[in-house]
Design an enzyme around this catalytic site. Structure first.
Site, short mmCIF file in Angstrom:
data_model
loop_
_atom_site.label_atom_id
_atom_site.label_comp_id
_atom_site.label_asym_id
_atom_site.label_seq_id
_atom_site.Cartn_x
_atom_site.Cartn_y
_atom_site.Cartn_z
N ASN A 1 -53.51 -1.60 -14.01
CA ASN A 1 -53.27 -2.98 -14.55
C ASN A 1 -51.78 -2.91 -14.24
O ASN A 1 -50.94 -2.38 -14.63
CB ASN A 1 -53.35 -3.00 -16.26
CG ASN A 1 -52.87 -3.96 -16.73
OD1 ASN A 1 -52.28 -5.10 -16.23
ND2 ASN A 1 -52.63 -3.83 -18.12
N LYS B 1 -49.91 -5.51 -14.61
CA LYS B 1 -48.98 -6.23 -15.58
C LYS B 1 -48.13 -7.55 -14.60
O LYS B 1 -48.68 -7.89 -13.57
CB LYS B 1 -47.96 -5.56 -16.57
CG LYS B 1 -48.92 -4.61 -16.98
CD LYS B 1 -48.22 -3.72 -18.22
CE LYS B 1 -49.25 -2.64 -18.83
NZ LYS B 1 -48.65 -1.98 -20.02
N HIS C 1 -55.51 -7.44 -24.34
CA HIS C 1 -54.57 -6.23 -23.95
C HIS C 1 -53.42 -6.55 -24.95
O HIS C 1 -53.09 -7.58 -25.59
CB HIS C 1 -53.93 -6.47 -22.55
CG HIS C 1 -52.97 -5.29 -22.41
ND1 HIS C 1 -51.76 -5.24 -22.95
CD2 HIS C 1 -53.12 -4.13 -21.68
CE1 HIS C 1 -51.16 -4.04 -22.38
NE2 HIS C 1 -52.07 -3.29 -21.78
N GLU D 1 -50.30 -6.56 -25.22
CA GLU D 1 -49.13 -7.06 -24.70
C GLU D 1 -49.66 -8.66 -24.98
O GLU D 1 -48.67 -9.62 -25.44
CB GLU D 1 -48.84 -6.78 -23.38
CG GLU D 1 -48.07 -5.71 -23.56
CD GLU D 1 -48.11 -4.80 -22.06
OE1 GLU D 1 -48.51 -5.52 -21.14
OE2 GLU D 1 -47.77 -3.73 -22.15
N GLU E 1 -56.80 1.52 -26.11
CA GLU E 1 -55.24 1.76 -25.65
C GLU E 1 -54.26 1.84 -26.90
O GLU E 1 -53.98 0.61 -27.49
CB GLU E 1 -54.78 0.75 -24.85
CG GLU E 1 -55.49 0.61 -23.39
CD GLU E 1 -54.82 -0.29 -22.47
OE1 GLU E 1 -54.46 0.24 -21.28
OE2 GLU E 1 -54.31 -1.18 -22.46
N GLY F 1 -46.69 2.52 -22.10
CA GLY F 1 -45.45 2.35 -21.34
C GLY F 1 -44.43 3.30 -21.84
O GLY F 1 -43.19 3.08 -21.83
N SER G 1 -49.83 5.53 -20.94
CA SER G 1 -49.41 6.60 -19.99
C SER G 1 -50.11 7.74 -19.49
O SER G 1 -49.76 8.62 -19.48
CB SER G 1 -48.24 7.09 -21.24
OG SER G 1 -47.32 6.45 -21.68
P1 PGA Z 1 -49.03 2.34 -18.95
O1 PGA Z 1 -49.94 1.16 -19.45
O2 PGA Z 1 -50.04 3.37 -18.21
O3 PGA Z 1 -47.86 1.82 -18.32
O4 PGA Z 1 -48.89 2.97 -20.57
C1 PGA Z 1 -51.19 0.97 -19.62
C2 PGA Z 1 -51.62 -0.46 -20.03
O5 PGA Z 1 -50.99 -1.07 -21.01
O6 PGA Z 1 -52.63 -0.97 -19.61
#
Ligand code: PGA
Length: 253
Positions: free
Chosen positions: A9, A11, A95, A97, A165, A171, A211
């Site tokens: 992903n 983003k 997601h 976010e 998640e 992140g 992560s």
């Molecule tokens: P990350 O993000 O691997 O940077 O933690 C995962 C995601 O939000 O899909």
């Protein structure tokens, strides 16, 4: 037998040239794959380019979001039919976010699942609890609420992907331990069994996100109910993707 999924992903990262470089470099360096499905979800502006450049490779392409509307006067929105027409096969939905910064509710996510399924795109439905919810022992409750509301009246059949998640792991570098993640994945699988059937529960891939990186993916993939990773930061570099794909191929599924 479920495959392992290595899903990136991106983003809001990368430009057109970065996307082209990545597509060409990853395709060139790809080992032959037996157990692994690769998905890259670039920003929607570059989905088509990624799909074109990876057309005859093992790389599949997805979008990061979709409009609830089918078409019309919805400035800046992108419809499921548009995504489908690029050659993409997947779309991330819900997601955290999107939930946090764009006020996406389970009801909106539910509508998005309907438009994706109608257009024969495979949803990657994201669910997960916040740090506060985990501290207050609300993880199971939150997951079940997101599943029940998000999947309301959805006639689940494969292909369909769920991604667990935990928000506190996204992140932050704080990956859930494989055991913590496995516990929630099992909860999701049991919920699918109770609310759909055994076959659905056993065939739907459940990915872990938060992560994930080359150094921790192996232990996560070893868990019986973790079928891959939805990977943000570590999906941006070809070398790290390639390393995770290699690790995934060596894991028995
Ligand atoms: P990350 O993000 O691997 O940077 O933690 C995962 C995601 O939000 O899909």
């Amino acid at each position: 037998m479920r495959k392992n999924y290595i899903a990136g992903n991106w983003k809001m990262n990368k430009t057109l040239v970065d996307t082209q470089d990545f597509a060409i470099n990853l395709s060139n360096k790809l080992p032959e794959l037996k157990n692994t499905e690769i998905i890259i979800c670039p920003p929607s502006l570059f989905v088509y380019e990624m799909a074109i450049l990876t057309k005859d490779t093992a790389i599949n392409v997805g979008a990061q979001d979709v409009s609830v509307h089918e078409k019309g006067a919805f400035t800046s929105e992108i419809s499921a039919a548009m995504i489908k027409s690029t050659g993409a096969k997947y779309c991330i939905v819900g997601h955290s976010e999107r939930r946090k910064y764009h006020n996406e509710t389970d009801e909106i996510i539910n509508q998005k699942l309907f438009v994706l399924l109608k257009n024969e795109l495979t949803p990657i439905l994201c669910i997960g609890e916040s740090a506060e919810e985990r501290e207050n022992n609300l993880t199971d409750k939150v997951i079940i609420k997101q599943l029940s509301k998000g999947l309301k009246n959805v006639e689940l059949s494969v292909p369909f992907i769920i991604a667990y998640e935990p928000i506190w792991a996204i992140g932050t570098g704080n990956t859930a331990t494989p055991e913590m993640a496995e516990e929630v994945h099992l909860l999701i699988r049991n919920w699918l069994k109770e609310n759909y059937n055994e076959k659905i529960s056993q065939t739907i891939p459940i990915l872990y996100g938060g992560s994930v990186k080359p150094s921790n993916i192996e232990e996560l993939l070893k868990q019986p109910n973790i079928d891959g990773g939805l990977i943000g930061g570590a999906s941006l570099e070809v070398d790290s993707m390639r390393e995770m794909i290699k690790i995934s191929e060596n894991i028995e599924v």
